[in-house]
Design a protein around this motif. Structure first.
Motif, PDB file in Angstrom:
ATOM      1  N   PHE A 139      -0.233 -43.605  -4.191  1.00 26.75           N
ATOM      2  CA  PHE A 139      -1.296 -44.903  -3.724  1.00 26.75           C
ATOM      3  C   PHE A 139      -1.634 -44.751  -2.671  1.00 26.75           C
ATOM      4  O   PHE A 139      -2.775 -44.865  -2.235  1.00 26.75           O
ATOM      5  CB  PHE A 139      -0.347 -45.960  -4.121  1.00 26.75           C
ATOM      6  CG  PHE A 139      -0.977 -47.210  -4.087  1.00 26.75           C
ATOM      7  CD1 PHE A 139      -1.913 -47.721  -4.887  1.00 26.75           C
ATOM      8  CD2 PHE A 139      -1.124 -47.901  -2.669  1.00 26.75           C
ATOM      9  CE1 PHE A 139      -2.633 -48.825  -4.799  1.00 26.75           C
ATOM     10  CE2 PHE A 139      -1.649 -48.964  -2.543  1.00 26.75           C
ATOM     11  CZ  PHE A 139      -2.644 -49.518  -3.713  1.00 26.75           C
ATOM     12  N   LEU A 140      -0.802 -44.282  -1.616  1.00 27.55           N
ATOM     13  CA  LEU A 140      -1.109 -44.298  -0.008  1.00 27.55           C
ATOM     14  C   LEU A 140      -2.104 -43.193   0.293  1.00 27.55           C
ATOM     15  O   LEU A 140      -3.076 -43.226   1.057  1.00 27.55           O
ATOM     16  CB  LEU A 140       0.169 -44.109   0.874  1.00 27.55           C
ATOM     17  CG  LEU A 140       1.203 -45.366   0.776  1.00 27.55           C
ATOM     18  CD1 LEU A 140       2.347 -45.135   1.544  1.00 27.55           C
ATOM     19  CD2 LEU A 140       0.440 -46.573   1.403  1.00 27.55           C
ATOM     20  N   PHE A 141      -2.108 -42.000  -0.495  1.00 23.10           N
ATOM     21  CA  PHE A 141      -2.617 -40.614  -0.235  1.00 23.10           C
ATOM     22  C   PHE A 141      -3.542 -40.346  -1.424  1.00 23.10           C
ATOM     23  O   PHE A 141      -4.161 -39.151  -1.456  1.00 23.10           O
ATOM     24  CB  PHE A 141      -1.830 -39.619   0.033  1.00 23.10           C
ATOM     25  CG  PHE A 141      -1.000 -39.739   1.252  1.00 23.10           C
ATOM     26  CD1 PHE A 141      -1.441 -39.616   2.434  1.00 23.10           C
ATOM     27  CD2 PHE A 141       0.368 -40.145   1.246  1.00 23.10           C
ATOM     28  CE1 PHE A 141      -0.566 -39.920   3.729  1.00 23.10           C
ATOM     29  CE2 PHE A 141       1.261 -40.398   2.077  1.00 23.10           C
ATOM     30  CZ  PHE A 141       0.627 -40.202   3.341  1.00 23.10           C
ATOM     31  N   HIS A 142      -4.201 -41.290  -2.191  1.00 23.38           N
ATOM     32  CA  HIS A 142      -4.930 -41.055  -3.115  1.00 23.38           C
ATOM     33  C   HIS A 142      -6.185 -40.459  -2.955  1.00 23.38           C
ATOM     34  O   HIS A 142      -6.878 -39.741  -3.869  1.00 23.38           O
ATOM     35  CB  HIS A 142      -5.163 -42.378  -4.110  1.00 23.38           C
ATOM     36  CG  HIS A 142      -5.991 -43.507  -3.819  1.00 23.38           C
ATOM     37  ND1 HIS A 142      -5.307 -44.392  -2.736  1.00 23.38           N
ATOM     38  CD2 HIS A 142      -7.243 -43.727  -3.635  1.00 23.38           C
ATOM     39  CE1 HIS A 142      -6.443 -45.184  -2.400  1.00 23.38           C
ATOM     40  NE2 HIS A 142      -7.446 -44.796  -2.886  1.00 23.38           N
ATOM     41  N   ASN A 143      -6.581 -40.634  -1.755  1.00 23.95           N
ATOM     42  CA  ASN A 143      -7.975 -40.296  -1.349  1.00 23.95           C
ATOM     43  C   ASN A 143      -8.047 -38.811  -0.441  1.00 23.95           C
ATOM     44  O   ASN A 143      -8.905 -38.141  -0.815  1.00 23.95           O
ATOM     45  CB  ASN A 143      -8.541 -41.054  -0.225  1.00 23.95           C
ATOM     46  CG  ASN A 143      -9.129 -42.385  -0.893  1.00 23.95           C
ATOM     47  OD1 ASN A 143      -9.974 -42.274  -2.020  1.00 23.95           O
ATOM     48  ND2 ASN A 143      -8.985 -43.522  -0.063  1.00 23.95           N
ATOM     49  N   GLN A 144      -6.689 -38.528  -0.103  1.00 27.64           N
ATOM     50  CA  GLN A 144      -6.471 -37.232   0.491  1.00 27.64           C
ATOM     51  C   GLN A 144      -6.088 -36.059  -0.576  1.00 27.64           C
ATOM     52  O   GLN A 144      -6.552 -35.136  -0.304  1.00 27.64           O
ATOM     53  CB  GLN A 144      -5.724 -37.374   1.692  1.00 27.64           C
ATOM     54  CG  GLN A 144      -6.061 -38.145   2.820  1.00 27.64           C
ATOM     55  CD  GLN A 144      -6.322 -39.673   2.704  1.00 27.64           C
ATOM     56  OE1 GLN A 144      -5.158 -40.326   1.868  1.00 27.64           O
ATOM     57  NE2 GLN A 144      -7.075 -40.365   3.356  1.00 27.64           N
ATOM     58  N   LEU A 145      -5.309 -36.272  -1.429  1.00 28.72           N
ATOM     59  CA  LEU A 145      -4.481 -35.483  -2.102  1.00 28.72           C
ATOM     60  C   LEU A 145      -5.646 -34.324  -3.015  1.00 28.72           C
ATOM     61  O   LEU A 145      -5.429 -33.198  -2.789  1.00 28.72           O
ATOM     62  CB  LEU A 145      -3.623 -35.853  -3.098  1.00 28.72           C
ATOM     63  CG  LEU A 145      -2.343 -36.401  -2.416  1.00 28.72           C
ATOM     64  CD1 LEU A 145      -1.337 -37.138  -3.349  1.00 28.72           C
ATOM     65  CD2 LEU A 145      -1.564 -35.017  -2.098  1.00 28.72           C
ATOM     66  N   PRO A 146      -6.880 -35.138  -3.358  1.00 29.39           N
ATOM     67  CA  PRO A 146      -7.745 -34.267  -4.463  1.00 29.39           C
ATOM     68  C   PRO A 146      -8.329 -33.310  -3.553  1.00 29.39           C
ATOM     69  O   PRO A 146      -9.130 -32.306  -4.061  1.00 29.39           O
ATOM     70  CB  PRO A 146      -8.555 -35.348  -4.911  1.00 29.39           C
ATOM     71  CG  PRO A 146      -7.924 -36.307  -5.064  1.00 29.39           C
ATOM     72  CD  PRO A 146      -7.060 -36.723  -3.796  1.00 29.39           C
ATOM     73  N   LYS A 147      -8.530 -33.740  -2.236  1.00 31.04           N
ATOM     74  CA  LYS A 147      -9.423 -32.611  -1.185  1.00 31.04           C
ATOM     75  C   LYS A 147      -8.797 -31.303  -1.114  1.00 31.04           C
ATOM     76  O   LYS A 147      -9.432 -30.411  -0.816  1.00 31.04           O
ATOM     77  CB  LYS A 147      -9.480 -33.431   0.156  1.00 31.04           C
ATOM     78  CG  LYS A 147     -10.501 -34.527  -0.012  1.00 31.04           C
ATOM     79  CD  LYS A 147     -10.493 -35.215   1.458  1.00 31.04           C
ATOM     80  CE  LYS A 147     -11.368 -36.436   1.128  1.00 31.04           C
ATOM     81  NZ  LYS A 147     -11.464 -37.450   2.682  1.00 31.04           N
ATOM     82  N   LEU A 148      -7.306 -31.029  -1.468  1.00 31.61           N
ATOM     83  CA  LEU A 148      -6.935 -29.687  -1.492  1.00 31.61           C
ATOM     84  C   LEU A 148      -7.364 -29.015  -2.668  1.00 31.61           C
ATOM     85  O   LEU A 148      -7.423 -27.657  -2.219  1.00 31.61           O
ATOM     86  CB  LEU A 148      -5.509 -29.885  -1.954  1.00 31.61           C
ATOM     87  CG  LEU A 148      -4.434 -30.704  -0.711  1.00 31.61           C
ATOM     88  CD1 LEU A 148      -3.015 -31.192  -1.506  1.00 31.61           C
ATOM     89  CD2 LEU A 148      -4.358 -30.038   0.457  1.00 31.61           C
ATOM     90  N   TYR A 149      -8.092 -29.374  -3.466  1.00 32.42           N
ATOM     91  CA  TYR A 149      -8.595 -28.514  -4.613  1.00 32.42           C
ATOM     92  C   TYR A 149      -9.895 -28.061  -4.388  1.00 32.42           C
ATOM     93  O   TYR A 149     -10.244 -27.162  -5.106  1.00 32.42           O
ATOM     94  CB  TYR A 149      -8.391 -29.205  -5.920  1.00 32.42           C
ATOM     95  CG  TYR A 149      -7.045 -29.687  -6.347  1.00 32.42           C
ATOM     96  CD1 TYR A 149      -6.351 -28.712  -7.435  1.00 32.42           C
ATOM     97  CD2 TYR A 149      -6.170 -30.611  -5.530  1.00 32.42           C
ATOM     98  CE1 TYR A 149      -5.235 -29.026  -7.861  1.00 32.42           C
ATOM     99  CE2 TYR A 149      -4.962 -30.839  -6.051  1.00 32.42           C
ATOM    100  CZ  TYR A 149      -4.380 -30.140  -7.029  1.00 32.42           C
ATOM    101  OH  TYR A 149      -3.073 -30.194  -7.563  1.00 32.42           O
ATOM    102  N   VAL A 150     -10.778 -28.681  -3.589  1.00 41.50           N
ATOM    103  CA  VAL A 150     -12.157 -28.157  -3.545  1.00 41.50           C
ATOM    104  C   VAL A 150     -12.412 -27.840  -1.966  1.00 41.50           C
ATOM    105  O   VAL A 150     -11.719 -27.905  -1.147  1.00 41.50           O
ATOM    106  CB  VAL A 150     -13.076 -29.171  -3.900  1.00 41.50           C
ATOM    107  CG1 VAL A 150     -12.836 -29.617  -5.272  1.00 41.50           C
ATOM    108  CG2 VAL A 150     -12.940 -30.457  -3.005  1.00 41.50           C
ATOM    109  N   ASP A 151     -13.784 -26.945  -1.944  1.00 40.14           N
ATOM    110  CA  ASP A 151     -14.326 -26.450  -0.641  1.00 40.14           C
ATOM    111  C   ASP A 151     -15.384 -27.245   0.066  1.00 40.14           C
ATOM    112  O   ASP A 151     -16.421 -27.014  -0.741  1.00 40.14           O
ATOM    113  CB  ASP A 151     -14.235 -24.986  -0.872  1.00 40.14           C
ATOM    114  CG  ASP A 151     -14.837 -24.298   0.403  1.00 40.14           C
ATOM    115  OD1 ASP A 151     -14.770 -24.926   1.378  1.00 40.14           O
ATOM    116  OD2 ASP A 151     -15.362 -23.165   0.336  1.00 40.14           O
ATOM    117  N   PHE A 152     -15.279 -27.999   0.888  1.00 38.30           N
ATOM    118  CA  PHE A 152     -16.142 -29.033   1.215  1.00 38.30           C
ATOM    119  C   PHE A 152     -17.066 -28.055   2.218  1.00 38.30           C
ATOM    120  O   PHE A 152     -18.190 -28.681   2.564  1.00 38.30           O
ATOM    121  CB  PHE A 152     -15.456 -30.247   2.346  1.00 38.30           C
ATOM    122  CG  PHE A 152     -15.442 -31.379   1.043  1.00 38.30           C
ATOM    123  CD1 PHE A 152     -16.247 -31.988   0.197  1.00 38.30           C
ATOM    124  CD2 PHE A 152     -14.005 -31.652   0.974  1.00 38.30           C
ATOM    125  CE1 PHE A 152     -15.880 -33.040  -0.416  1.00 38.30           C
ATOM    126  CE2 PHE A 152     -13.601 -32.629  -0.036  1.00 38.30           C
ATOM    127  CZ  PHE A 152     -14.535 -33.416  -0.490  1.00 38.30           C
TER     128      PHE A 152
END
Length: 459
Positions: A335-348
């Protein structure tokens, strides 16, 4: 009964469960590493791995679920100090796991044409098919490994499968790096390179676990001089009667998550990639509950062998409490890191795929909110299921899982998961409904059975 009567079991529960957790996490970590590395290639490649693995998850659920029949039988024989029964349970279980591994490979291999009929993105299907060929073959060593693992768990030797799984992870990561991206002169194979890494690592895992068990006094006599084709029909039937319902229990749960992958594919490649990210993250926390579930199966199986039903219930509840505490912790993290965790999987930094990657992260972050909520019901249902397997009660729980996931969960996912309803989030609301129903009904079943056993014991 006071709280300390349950918490005093935590130390031994942890000792038994933690190697299983690490081993289970190891299996999921293979997928995690594949997803992160493949995600660098693009969202189509990530969706292709997701689609290919959706077939694998179904086959693995049947194989892993079936192999769990070995653990309570070996645990009961170990407590009763009955070597002959224990070796027979292991040998027949290993034989059936080998046969099942071959059948599951053939099933997945010949099911590939279904991808074209499922209305999945064409680009994704074309990438997924060569990946699936190799990963499907790895089912054979994986299910054989499960036979050895469940035997080790039954003898409370839970750390050795963990060592083999960790070795397999290291090999998988190295081979992924070399073969996906073509490093140090190796061919650049893309997602097929990830499949080669998975296959080789699983073959090595089987050999390594056998080697470890052969070297230990407690298990050496079990894993050597196995007369593989000298079989007893009664023992085969006993394992099939326990293993088949257990396989179906796991199949019903995994199949609804697989259906979520397919339903996401109907929404497009980005929702499908987002679904894979949320599923992969929640799978890793689920492995903690799975570890405690195996501990529950072992400890309940031991107490069943002693016919100590009051202790059986107390120990089971200590595991339920422990699992719930972990689940609440993971729910807060999601809940606290729902915005941050998915960013591990893609290359911005990938300008070409920036729009796709941004959409994937946006969808995945919403799915993690649903995943946070179902951490608790998911943990409870798998822990109680482990305890019921320890009691060798499998038929009624199989019916419960079918009703929960396919008569409650799936219709909600189908109805709310349409593009003009709640989309991907609606699919996950159905998963939440199914898991919660299963947790409640399985607990009622366990509560009823143990009270009945205690009543008989006290007469």
């Amino acid at each position: 009964m006071q709280l300390k009567d349950y918490t005093k079991e935590f130390k031994y529960n942890w000792k038994l469960a933690s190697p299983v957790m690490l081993g289970m996490l190891g299996h999921t970590f293979v997928s995690f590493v594949d997803n992160i590395m493949v995600g660098q290639l693009g969202t189509a490649e990530l969706a292709a791995v997701s689609l290919g693995n959706s077939f694998m998850f179904i086959a693995m659920s049947l194989g892993i679920g079936f192999s769990t029949a070995i653990t309570p039988l070996v645990a009961e024989a170990d407590t009763a100090k009955d070597f002959i029964k224990g070796k027979s349970s292991f040998k027949h279980g290993l034989f059936l796991c080998t046969v099942l591994g071959i059948l599951l490979f053939l099933m997945v291999f010949f099911a590939k044409p279904l991808m074209h009929l499922m209305k999945q993105p064409v680009e994704v299907v074309e990438l997924a098919i060569p990946y699936l060929d190799l990963v499907a073959f790895s089912l054979i060593p994986l299910i054989i490994f499960q036979g050895f693992k469940q035997f080790g768990d039954g003898l409370s030797m839970t750390k050795y499968p963990m060592y083999s799984t960790l070795l397999g992870n290291i090999i998988n990561i190295v081979l992924n790096y070399l073969l996906i991206f073509g490093k140090f002169g190796f061919p650049e194979l893309g997602i097929v390179g990830a499949a080669y890494g998975t296959l080789v690592s699983r073959i090595i895992m089987v050999w390594h676990l056998w080697f470890l068990l052969k070297g230990k006094e407690k298990s050496k006599a079990f894993v050597t001089n196995i007369k593989f084709f000298v079989l007893d029909k009664l023992m085969l039937n006993k394992i099939i009667n326990l293993g088949a319902p257990s396989a179906m229990q796991m199949f019903f749960e995994v199949a609804i998550f697989t259906a979520a992958i397919w339903l996401s594919g109907l929404l497009g490649k980005n929702p499908q990639a987002a679904n894979q990210i949320a599923l992969n993250l929640s799978s890793m926390t689920f492995m903690i509950a799975m570890g405690l579930s195996v501990a529950s199966m072992i400890r309940v199986g031991n107490q069943k062998g002693l016919k100590a039903y009051y202790e059986l219930r107390r120990i089971a509840f200590s595991l339920f409490l422990m699992g719930t505490m972990f689940a609440v912790s993971f729910a807060l993290i999601f809940f606290l890191f729902h915005n941050q965790l998915p960013k591990l999987y893609v290359d911005f930094n990938d300008a070409k795929n920036l729009i796709d990657n941004t959409e994937v992260v946006s969808i995945a972050s919403k799915l993690l909110i649903a995943a946070a909520i179902f951490q608790i019901s998911d943990s409870i249902q798998v822990l109680v299921l482990g305890a019921l397997r320890g009691l060798q009660d499998v038929k009624i729980p199989t019916m419960i899982t079918f009703v929960s996931y396919w008569l409650v969960g799936f219709p909600i996912s189908w109805f709310l998961g349409k593009e003009d309803a709640y989309g991907s989030f609606g699919i996950w609301l159905g998963l939440l409904a199914g898991l919660t129903t299963a947790a409640i009904l399985l607990y009622i079943r366990f509560n009823h059975l143990t009270k009945k056993l205690i009543k008989v014991e006290s007469v």
